[in-house]
Design a protein around this motif. Structure first.
Motif, PDB file in Angstrom:
ATOM      1  N   ARG A   1      -1.817   8.902   1.281  1.00 41.17           N
ATOM      2  CA  ARG A   1      -2.649   8.374   0.193  1.00 41.17           C
ATOM      3  C   ARG A   1      -2.971   9.470  -0.827  1.00 41.17           C
ATOM      4  NH1 ARG A   1      -5.455   5.525   4.640  1.00 41.17           N
ATOM      5  NH2 ARG A   1      -4.743   3.341   4.593  1.00 41.17           N
TER       6      ARG A   1
ATOM      7  N   LEU B   1       0.149   9.945  -2.901  1.00 47.71           N
ATOM      8  CA  LEU B   1       0.321   8.861  -3.864  1.00 47.71           C
ATOM      9  C   LEU B   1      -0.663   8.991  -5.020  1.00 47.71           C
ATOM     10  CD1 LEU B   1       0.903   5.778  -1.516  1.00 47.71           C
ATOM     11  CD2 LEU B   1       2.603   7.248  -2.622  1.00 47.71           C
TER      12      LEU B   1
ATOM     13  N   LYS C   1      -0.163   3.284  -7.559  1.00 51.31           N
ATOM     14  CA  LYS C   1      -0.688   2.979  -6.241  1.00 51.31           C
ATOM     15  C   LYS C   1      -1.088   1.517  -6.187  1.00 51.31           C
ATOM     16  CE  LYS C   1      -3.530   5.728  -3.955  1.00 51.31           C
ATOM     17  NZ  LYS C   1      -4.427   4.579  -3.951  1.00 51.31           N
TER      18      LYS C   1
ATOM     19  N   ALA D   1       2.754   1.899  -2.761  1.00 54.48           N
ATOM     20  CA  ALA D   1       2.959   2.295  -4.150  1.00 54.48           C
ATOM     21  C   ALA D   1       4.163   1.566  -4.714  1.00 54.48           C
ATOM     22  CB  ALA D   1       3.178   3.803  -4.249  1.00 54.48           C
TER      23      ALA D   1
END
Length: 272
Positions: free
Chosen positions: A57, A60, A71, A76
């Motif tokens: 995360r 991304l 995202k 994504a």
């Protein structure tokens, strides 16, 4: 992203599990995976690089801050303006089949028709049949179609304005009043993917936005798609086959759908 399992991303040259590597290298690999497949889930990426969901995360978020992808919930998507494959790569795929598919459009090119032509290298040979049909107006975001039809036919050509997608011949158009300028006799569109439910999909949301705005202004909608487009997945919904009047393809499209009624309401033209 939905709870649907993402496509496997492992390919020749991919890192094996446990090789998270340097953050910069991992992020580059993530970006390449998303651009290649159109989308990738956090779970898939975490498993591939053997790192935590939180790490993916953060990766991304960094890539999104750089404008390189978008995202979504649980994953994504490729950023708008980035071609899934470059024009040169797509131009060499199924060339003979694409030319045959486009040839099947000839019956719809009546004199004086107003025609929308969508994006995609499938339509690169349109000028070959258009040259035999005078007085046609073509409106398109497809620079290859605009260029060849303007130089090699007597068609009037209108090009929608916007950004040219990197390494491609596509104009990603900006929403304005030009989208309501024409009433089309025919809207000819392609697809990046058509799933087993009959959903027509694309990778770039800016491309989807234009086509969606055009379809209500067309008397007839024709989808041209070679057989490799079936059972693929892309993240953005363009329309359903129920909203299409004619499907031009090769092979037997009936076996591509879970519900036999998916093709019931449209005319299907298949190559011999």
């Amino acid at each position: 992203m939905s709870g649907e399992t993402a496509p496997r991303l492992r390919a020749a040259g991919d890192s094996a599990p446990g090789e998270g590597g340097r953050p910069a290298d991992r992020r580059q690999a993530i970006l390449e995976a998303v651009r290649t497949h159109g989308a990738a889930s956090v779970a898939e990426l975490a498993a591939r690089f053997d790192v935590t969901y939180q790490t993916i995360r953060r990766d991304l978020r960094t890539l999104e801050d750089q404008g390189l992808l978008h995202k979504g919930f649980g994953g994504a998507f490729a950023s708008p303006g980035v071609a899934h494959h470059t024009h040169d790569e797509r131009h060499t795929i199924q060339v003979a089949v694409k030319r045959q598919l486009v040839a099947a459009l000839e019956e719809f090119l009546v004199p004086g028709a107003t025609i929308f032509v969508g994006l995609g290298t499938t339509f690169d040979s349109l000028h070959e049949i258009l040259a035999r049909h005078p007085g046609v107006l073509i409106a398109t975001p497809n620079l290859e179609v605009a260029h060849s039809c303007a130089l090699k036919t007597d068609a009037t050509v209108y090009v929608y304005g916007g950004y040219v997608r990197n390494k491609d011949s596509s104009v990603l158009t900006i929403a304005d009043d030009s989208r309501q300028r024409f009433k089309f006799d025919v809207a000819v569109i392609g697809a990046s993917a058509i799933d087993r439910e009959g959903t027509v999909q694309e990778f770039d949301p800016m491309e989807v936005d234009l086509v969606r705005s055009i379809l209500p202004h067309a008397r007839q909608v024709i989808l041209v798609a070679h057989s490799e487009k079936f059972e693929r997945r892309a993240p953005h919904v363009v329309t359903q086959l129920a909203n299409v009047d004619v499907l031009i393809t090769n092979g037997d499209p009936a076996i591509r759908f879970d519900d036999p009624a998916t093709l019931a309401a449209l005319r299907v033209i298949t190559l011999d």
